[in-house]
Design a protein around this motif. Structure first.
Motif, mmCIF file in Angstrom:
data_model
loop_
_atom_site.group_PDB
_atom_site.id
_atom_site.type_symbol
_atom_site.label_atom_id
_atom_site.label_comp_id
_atom_site.label_asym_id
_atom_site.label_seq_id
_atom_site.Cartn_x
_atom_site.Cartn_y
_atom_site.Cartn_z
ATOM 1 N N TYR A 52 33.460 30.084 61.357
ATOM 2 C CA TYR A 52 32.107 29.708 60.974
ATOM 3 C C TYR A 52 32.123 28.791 59.746
ATOM 4 O O TYR A 52 31.234 28.826 58.912
ATOM 5 C CB TYR A 52 31.265 30.961 60.721
ATOM 6 C CG TYR A 52 31.227 31.848 61.940
ATOM 7 C CD1 TYR A 52 30.416 31.535 63.024
ATOM 8 C CD2 TYR A 52 32.055 32.967 62.039
ATOM 9 C CE1 TYR A 52 30.413 32.319 64.165
ATOM 10 C CE2 TYR A 52 32.049 33.750 63.180
ATOM 11 C CZ TYR A 52 31.228 33.423 64.230
ATOM 12 O OH TYR A 52 31.236 34.196 65.371
ATOM 13 N N SER A 53 33.128 27.937 59.676
ATOM 14 C CA SER A 53 33.275 27.002 58.562
ATOM 15 C C SER A 53 32.540 25.703 58.834
ATOM 16 O O SER A 53 32.331 25.317 59.979
ATOM 17 C CB SER A 53 34.755 26.667 58.343
ATOM 18 O OG SER A 53 35.476 27.800 57.978
ATOM 19 N N PHE A 101 20.731 29.308 54.506
ATOM 20 C CA PHE A 101 21.346 28.146 55.140
ATOM 21 C C PHE A 101 20.286 27.200 55.684
ATOM 22 O O PHE A 101 19.165 27.620 55.995
ATOM 23 C CB PHE A 101 22.275 28.582 56.286
ATOM 24 C CG PHE A 101 23.346 29.536 55.849
ATOM 25 C CD1 PHE A 101 24.327 29.150 54.943
ATOM 26 C CD2 PHE A 101 23.382 30.831 56.336
ATOM 27 C CE1 PHE A 101 25.305 30.038 54.527
ATOM 28 C CE2 PHE A 101 24.358 31.723 55.940
ATOM 29 C CZ PHE A 101 25.330 31.322 55.024
ATOM 30 N N GLN A 102 20.631 25.931 55.801
ATOM 31 C CA GLN A 102 19.762 24.941 56.421
ATOM 32 C C GLN A 102 20.248 24.710 57.846
ATOM 33 O O GLN A 102 21.458 24.645 58.093
ATOM 34 C CB GLN A 102 19.810 23.622 55.660
ATOM 35 C CG GLN A 102 19.208 23.686 54.271
ATOM 36 C CD GLN A 102 19.310 22.349 53.583
ATOM 37 O OE1 GLN A 102 20.396 21.817 53.399
ATOM 38 N NE2 GLN A 102 18.163 21.792 53.188
ATOM 39 N N GLY A 123 32.847 29.752 50.749
ATOM 40 C CA GLY A 123 32.742 31.186 50.486
ATOM 41 C C GLY A 123 32.962 32.047 51.716
ATOM 42 O O GLY A 123 32.269 31.907 52.713
ATOM 43 N N SER A 124 33.947 32.915 51.649
ATOM 44 C CA SER A 124 34.224 33.793 52.789
ATOM 45 C C SER A 124 33.090 34.789 53.019
ATOM 46 O O SER A 124 32.855 35.202 54.148
ATOM 47 C CB SER A 124 35.555 34.526 52.602
ATOM 48 O OG SER A 124 35.510 35.346 51.460
ATOM 49 N N LYS A 125 32.366 35.164 51.965
ATOM 50 C CA LYS A 125 31.240 36.088 52.139
ATOM 51 C C LYS A 125 30.157 35.461 53.002
ATOM 52 O O LYS A 125 29.578 36.115 53.862
ATOM 53 C CB LYS A 125 30.652 36.484 50.778
ATOM 54 C CG LYS A 125 31.524 37.419 49.990
ATOM 55 C CD LYS A 125 30.872 37.802 48.685
ATOM 56 C CE LYS A 125 31.799 38.694 47.886
ATOM 57 N NZ LYS A 125 31.233 39.069 46.588
ATOM 58 N N ARG A 126 29.876 34.183 52.775
ATOM 59 C CA ARG A 126 28.851 33.503 53.579
ATOM 60 C C ARG A 126 29.296 33.394 55.034
ATOM 61 O O ARG A 126 28.493 33.567 55.950
ATOM 62 C CB ARG A 126 28.544 32.132 52.994
ATOM 63 C CG ARG A 126 27.762 32.230 51.684
ATOM 64 C CD ARG A 126 27.541 30.883 51.114
ATOM 65 N NE ARG A 126 28.825 30.438 50.564
ATOM 66 C CZ ARG A 126 28.970 29.827 49.410
ATOM 67 N NH1 ARG A 126 27.938 29.535 48.692
ATOM 68 N NH2 ARG A 126 30.155 29.476 48.977
ATOM 69 N N LYS A 127 30.565 33.124 55.265
ATOM 70 C CA LYS A 127 31.084 33.037 56.640
ATOM 71 C C LYS A 127 30.995 34.399 57.325
ATOM 72 O O LYS A 127 30.652 34.493 58.499
ATOM 73 C CB LYS A 127 32.522 32.532 56.634
ATOM 74 C CG LYS A 127 32.637 31.098 56.162
ATOM 75 C CD LYS A 127 34.090 30.698 56.009
ATOM 76 C CE LYS A 127 34.206 29.408 55.232
ATOM 77 N NZ LYS A 127 35.587 29.082 54.918
ATOM 78 N N ALA A 131 29.077 35.513 60.697
ATOM 79 C CA ALA A 131 29.788 36.245 61.756
ATOM 80 C C ALA A 131 29.026 37.507 62.150
ATOM 81 O O ALA A 131 28.969 37.863 63.329
ATOM 82 C CB ALA A 131 31.201 36.585 61.299
ATOM 83 N N ALA A 132 28.419 38.173 61.179
ATOM 84 C CA ALA A 132 27.660 39.400 61.469
ATOM 85 C C ALA A 132 26.398 39.102 62.285
ATOM 86 O O ALA A 132 25.919 39.973 63.018
ATOM 87 C CB ALA A 132 27.291 40.108 60.166
#
Length: 184
Positions: A52-53, A101-102, A123-127, A131-132
């Motif tokens: 999800y990058s 996010f936009q 940021g891995s948290k945002r990815k 994913a969730a």
């Protein structure tokens, strides 16, 4: 026809929230077998958050297809998922926007339904948050399966498929892996 997205002087789409992509709409993210990694505890292959990058383009959005625009034009949700080994995840636009996010339109040659999600960054948290939110429409080849005990990894195997590789070269790579594993 939707309103043209904002563009920079070079014609590249700028990050934006496209008003015609509504919160109740969905976007489709393509997942490749190279996006899969075995879970450390269960050894079941799952989609890594890195799938999800954002792209490395100048304005770097995560590529998606705008599902409702596709169905309005009479196309199947998986129309642009050409490779049978690829999977697809559906993500609600309103939930993406609620995360900050936009979501905008970013038409590409051959895909007028292409969009992007901006604001993910490194940021891995945002990815992981994205994913969730993602719901599987079609699993990528190998997704949900137990990883093979030989340790075959899709990315490593990909490099071997780039060209003819001798058995000696494969043995050297395997020996290097063993040395790295026991040298720490």
């Amino acid at each position: 026809m939707p309103v043209e997205p904002p563009r920079d002087p070079d014609g590249n789409t700028l990050p934006h929230d496209h008003a015609e992509i509504q919160n109740e709409h969905h976007v489709i993210r393509h997942i490749t077998p190279y996006d899969l990694f075995p879970d450390r505890q269960t050894h079941v292959k799952r989609v890594q958050s890195g799938a999800y990058s954002e792209s490395s383009d100048q304005h770097g959005g995560m590529s998606v297809d705008i599902e409702e625009w596709m169905t309005t034009d009479g196309l199947d949700t998986l129309h642009y998922v050409h490779d049978p080994s690829y999977g697809a995840k559906r993500i609600n636009v309103g939930e993406l926007r609620a995360q900050g996010f936009q979501v905008g339109w970013d038409p590409q040659p051959g895909n007028p339904h292409h969009g992007a999600v901006w604001g993910i960054g490194n940021g891995s948290k945002r990815k992981r948050r994205i994913a969730a939110l993602a719901v599987t429409i079609r699993a990528a080849s190998g997704e949900g399966q137990v990883d093979d005990p030989g340790g075959g990894h899709p990315r490593r195997e990909y490099y071997f498929r780039l060209g003819p590789v001798s058995a000696c070269a494969k043995a050297r790579v395997s020996a290097a892996r063993v040395r790295r594993r026991f040298s720490s």
